[in-house]
Scaffold this motif. Structure first.
Motif, short mmCIF file in Angstrom:
data_model
loop_
_atom_site.label_atom_id
_atom_site.label_comp_id
_atom_site.label_asym_id
_atom_site.label_seq_id
_atom_site.Cartn_x
_atom_site.Cartn_y
_atom_site.Cartn_z
N LEU A 134 0.83 -1.21 0.00
CA LEU A 134 0.00 0.00 0.00
C LEU A 134 0.87 1.26 0.00
O LEU A 134 0.54 2.25 -0.68
N VAL A 135 1.96 1.24 0.76
CA VAL A 135 2.86 2.40 0.79
C VAL A 135 3.48 2.63 -0.58
O VAL A 135 3.54 3.77 -1.08
N MET A 136 3.92 1.56 -1.23
CA MET A 136 4.53 1.71 -2.56
C MET A 136 3.50 2.17 -3.58
O MET A 136 3.80 2.98 -4.46
N THR A 137 2.27 1.67 -3.47
CA THR A 137 1.22 2.10 -4.40
C THR A 137 0.92 3.58 -4.22
O THR A 137 0.77 4.33 -5.21
N ARG A 138 0.84 4.02 -2.98
CA ARG A 138 0.59 5.43 -2.70
C ARG A 138 1.70 6.30 -3.27
O ARG A 138 1.45 7.41 -3.78
N ALA A 139 2.95 5.80 -3.21
CA ALA A 139 4.07 6.57 -3.75
C ALA A 139 3.98 6.70 -5.26
O ALA A 139 4.39 7.73 -5.83
N GLN A 140 3.41 5.71 -5.94
CA GLN A 140 3.28 5.78 -7.41
C GLN A 140 2.15 6.70 -7.83
O GLN A 140 2.20 7.31 -8.91
N LEU A 141 1.12 6.82 -7.02
CA LEU A 141 -0.03 7.65 -7.39
C LEU A 141 0.34 9.13 -7.50
O LEU A 141 -0.35 9.89 -8.19
N VAL A 142 1.41 9.53 -6.85
CA VAL A 142 1.84 10.93 -6.92
C VAL A 142 2.15 11.33 -8.36
O VAL A 142 1.92 12.47 -8.76
N HIS A 143 2.64 10.40 -9.13
CA HIS A 143 3.03 10.72 -10.51
C HIS A 143 1.83 10.97 -11.43
O HIS A 143 2.00 11.47 -12.53
N PHE A 144 0.65 10.60 -10.98
CA PHE A 144 -0.56 10.83 -11.79
C PHE A 144 -1.22 12.17 -11.47
O PHE A 144 -2.27 12.48 -12.01
N LYS A 145 -0.60 12.94 -10.58
CA LYS A 145 -1.19 14.21 -10.18
C LYS A 145 -0.58 15.36 -10.97
O LYS A 145 0.60 15.32 -11.35
N ASP A 146 -1.40 16.37 -11.20
CA ASP A 146 -0.94 17.57 -11.89
C ASP A 146 -0.06 18.38 -10.94
O ASP A 146 -0.46 18.66 -9.80
N ALA A 147 1.13 18.74 -11.39
CA ALA A 147 2.07 19.47 -10.53
C ALA A 147 1.53 20.83 -10.11
O ALA A 147 1.86 21.32 -9.02
N ALA A 148 0.70 21.44 -10.93
CA ALA A 148 0.20 22.79 -10.63
C ALA A 148 -0.97 22.76 -9.66
O ALA A 148 -1.03 23.55 -8.72
N THR A 149 -1.90 21.84 -9.88
CA THR A 149 -3.13 21.81 -9.08
C THR A 149 -3.08 20.80 -7.94
O THR A 149 -3.83 20.93 -6.97
N GLY A 150 -2.24 19.77 -8.06
CA GLY A 150 -2.19 18.74 -7.03
C GLY A 150 -3.30 17.73 -7.12
O GLY A 150 -3.43 16.87 -6.25
N THR A 151 -4.12 17.80 -8.17
CA THR A 151 -5.20 16.84 -8.39
C THR A 151 -4.80 15.86 -9.48
O THR A 151 -3.86 16.09 -10.25
#
Length: 628
Positions: A213-230
């Motif tokens: 779960l920790v590793m999955t959560r770390a990968q989800l960051v890459h799917f977020k927009d750097a400007a909006t955080g969504t």
């Protein structure tokens, strides 16, 4: 002063390397020799036993008192024990080298995004995390507990030391890694790693599930927009490219092993290469490693090589006490977290490899300690074994030789120096796809199916460890799981003591009509079961003589001895006698010592040749030495 400090650091690093080589009989590819078929048959069983003992002696054979004096005093014999890699089976080694090198190359690519991400967590430059992976990965792979383990800057350790970096700066992280490595080295030499066997299976399941779960959560960051955080929209060009390339990589990892022409290619490496080519061919708007870590990280050249020396800016000599007070709490936690995660990873790989071999916990602690010491002396932040990358290594065929982990570090180091601009063009989506599959494989899905089939306590421990791993860190999760399991086990054991009663003739006069009451005990008697033990007896209604038979019971500790004496005193207070049967001689001796002047007349120990022989905390209670 700075020059003297750097020279001292070089000496320390050289000394630690020399010490590592001296221990390398156990930390090397010696398993290859053990796995290879014997070229010569032993002429007798005695020689085979002698050879087996010599192989089991491992790195500490030189210090073993079990060796014959001639071997202890023979310089040539001792020199053979200190060979770095020992005799190798050349045929088997030639078969594993290409596969190990390919696996090392695949893992080196997978290490980059994790090392960069964990560098950001710790608050240092991505280049520091990458060189930590190179130095720690090589040393730990060469001298660790088993082949296949890959070490790097880790999330668990980075979270621990992030506060130290924020308050005192990056230099203190290197000093912390150096001190943590010394602690791990000491733990390995003292054999403290063996206590990992106290970790129950439910804790292991909770560990892998929480880590997934920790590793999955770390990968989800890459799917977020750097400007909006969504999260990026699938309909946007950036989102479509990121989601699509990630899915494409995941499909390739599953598809490559099924293509005969590509069976020799590690799936992860092949998928990353193909995804990179696709992104450049179609000019997809995806972020690359250079975009995430910065172009400076991937500029390449000899100027990016780390410098060997004690951490600059840390008052190690001018104010050592204050420095130790600052870094010691972080170093202790880092050493514990790193050792636990590495040892649990090693146990997991033991089960996956299924090659009949078991990694050495002492060697793994020493390997991690030497790696962290080397990392600290090269300006690194330290780390531990990574379960995700280790699984990639195993799946790519790198679990047969230490060369895979060592080549991973060498490939990564060479890539940073010589091919950094090329590495910087690899899309993040390719690594995310690989890591998501690793997360899926790491999570123990069968643990969900058995939740209603296992004891409730075990199910609770799995959930507890998973939650604490995600919420806090691995060390706290394992400690919480072990404590919960131990308390649950102690409670179950405390309710397992029982007694069956029957009336027996008076042994001294069988012809008489007098009957004695016999209590046949069953189950362990220890601090948790003493209260229930006392409730099994009916002191007022029992006859004048009773027998307590311990044939199917065992007295475990001081509390049990006290419980027996207290029960006997109750019978003695109303003029009755207690006959104790089938106690060990040590129990009988301690019962007498607890009464000044010996046992009272109402507490009688009846010895028998069939009495058990075991010790019960003789050293603690009487102050005399005893065996355990």
């Amino acid at each position: 002063m700075a020059r003297l400090r750097d020279q001292l650091a070089v000496v320390v690093l050289a000394a630690s390397s020399l010490f590592s080589v001296c221990l390398a009989d156990a930390f090397s590819l010696h398993n290859v020799r053990q796995a290879a078929p014997a070229f010569q048959h032993q002429s007798s069983s005695s020689s085979a036993v002698a050879q087996s003992k010599q192989q089991r002696s491992g790195p500490f054979a030189l210090f073993s008192s079990n060796q014959p004096a001639s071997q202890l005093e023979s310089v040539p014999s001792n020199a053979k024990l200190l060979q770095p890699f020992g005799p190798l089976n050349v045929t088997e080694l030639s078969d594993t080298v290409p596969q190990s090198l390919a696996a090392g190359l695949a893992v080196s690519l997978a290490m980059i995004p994790e090392a960069v991400a964990f560098s950001f967590v710790a608050g240092v430059s991505p280049l520091v995390g990458l060189w930590t992976t190179v130095v720690l990965g090589f040393v730990a792979a060469a001298f660790g507990g088993r082949a296949g383990i890959c070490s790097s800057a880790s999330g668990a350790c980075s979270v621990v030391v992030a506060g130290l970096c924020a308050t005192h700066g990056p230099a203190y992280l290197s000093a912390c890694a150096l001190l943590a490595g010394m602690m791990q080295l000491a733990a390995g030499i003292l054999g403290l790693g063996k206590f990992i066997r106290l970790v129950p299976h439910p804790v292991m399941l909770g560990f892998v599930n929480g880590l997934a779960l920790v590793m999955t959560r770390a990968q989800l960051v890459h799917f977020k927009d750097a400007a909006t955080g969504t999260f990026m929209s699938v309909m946007s060009s950036n989102g479509a490219a990121m989601y699509g390339l990630t899915a494409f990589t995941m499909v390739l990892v599953r598809l490559i092993p099924k293509i005969k022409a590509l069976k020799a290619v590690p799936p992860s490496l092949g998928a990353v290469v193909m995804a990179t080519l696709a992104s450049r061919l179609f000019k997809l708007p995806v972020r690359t490693l250079a975009d995430v870590a910065g172009a400076e990280t991937f500029r390449g050249g000899l100027s990016v090589l780390p410098k060997i020396g004690l951490p600059a800016g840390v008052p190690l000599f001018s104010d050592p006490v204050a420095t130790l007070k600052t870094i010691l709490p972080f170093a202790v936690t880092m050493a514990a977290v790193g050792s636990i995660e590495s040892l649990l990873t090693m146990q997991l790989l033991d089960g996956i490899a299924d090659d009949g071999k078991r990694g050495s916990t002492s060697r793994e602690c020493i390997g991690q300690g030497l790696g962290n010491m080397a990392s600290g002396l090269t300006g690194g932040i330290g780390g531990c074994a990574l379960i995700g990358q280790s699984l990639i290594n195993m799946e790519s065929g790198g679990g047969k030789s230490r060369l895979s982990g060592m080549s991973m570090a060498l490939f990564l180091g060479a890539g940073i120096v010589a091919a950094a601009p090329l590495l910087g063009t690899v899309p993040i989506a390719a690594f995310v796809g690989v890591m998501l599959l690793v997360c899926q494989g790491t999570f123990n899905w069968s643990s969900l199916r058995i939740l209603n089939k296992i004891p409730r306590l075990d199910a609770l421990v799995i959930a507890l460890v998973s939650y604490v791993t995600v919420k806090h860190d691995l060390a706290k999760a394992v400690f919480a799981g072990v404590i919960a399991s131990a308390l649950g086990f102690a409670w179950k054991l405390s309710t397992s003591i029982s007694a069956s009663t029957n009336m027996v003739p008076n042994p001294s006069s069988p012809a008489s009509s007098e009957k004695w009451k016999s209590y046949d005990m069953s189950g362990p008697l220890y601090f948790g079961s003493t209260r229930m033990f006392g409730s099994l007896f009916d002191v007022k209604s029992d006859p004048e003589d009773i027998i307590i038979n311990f044939t199917n019971s065992r007295v475990m500790d001081h509390s049990a001895i006290e419980a027996i004496n207290e029960l006997s005193d109750k019978y003695g207070a109303i003029g009755k006698r207690v006959h104790l049967r089938h106690l060990s001689p040590n129990c009988a001796e301690m019962l007498g010592r607890l009464h000044e002047g010996g046992l009272p007349p109402y507490e009688i120990i009846e010895s028998d040749p069939t009495d058990p022989v075991y010790d019960v905390a003789v050293r603690i209670i009487t102050g005399n030495p005893g065996t355990t």
